[in-house]
Design a protein around this motif. Structure first.
Motif: not given
Length: 128
Positions: A72-81
């Protein structure tokens, strides 16, 4: 936990998403139903994320791991931030992603590492 305490505690978890909030489902939810979006957001940031069993850093690293395997690229991006915002190091985030090769395979790990690179670029922290 009573409602006033839950609302006061919603600040730190909710703030961890500030740089990438538009990348999360919250903005999409608001377009369809602002009331539902507010209730869902309060559940995640005011109830679930305010539990003290594990730290916010541990919670975000768990999210990165799960979302990596789910691809889930968009969500993993948010959670990496968010993980970086609550104190996770670059090495910790990378290691959590690396460990998912056993559960999700190399393709999802490579995809998550690409997302991680883009996050670091967005933050001005990418070093090749």
């Amino acid at each position: 936990m009573d409602e006033s305490l839950r609302r006061r505690r919603a600040g730190p978890p909710a703030c961890s998403f500030t740089p990438s909030r538009a990348a999360t489902g919250f903005e999409t939810w608001k377009k369809f139903d602002k009331g539902l979006a507010a209730r869902l957001s309060m559940f995640f940031t005011g109830v679930l994320y305010s539990r003290e069993v594990i730290s916010q850093k541990q919670r975000e690293l768990c999210a990165v791991a799960s979302l990596t395997v789910l691809n889930r690229g968009n969500e993993v991006r948010a959670h990496i931030h968010a993980a970086l915002n609550v104190g996770a190091t670059r090495q910790e985030v990378a290691e959590v992603i690396f460990q998912q090769v056993t559960y999700g395979g190399m393709p999802v790990v490579v995809e998550a590492l690409e997302v991680f690179r883009r996050v670091l670029e967005e933050r001005g922290e990418w070093e090749a």
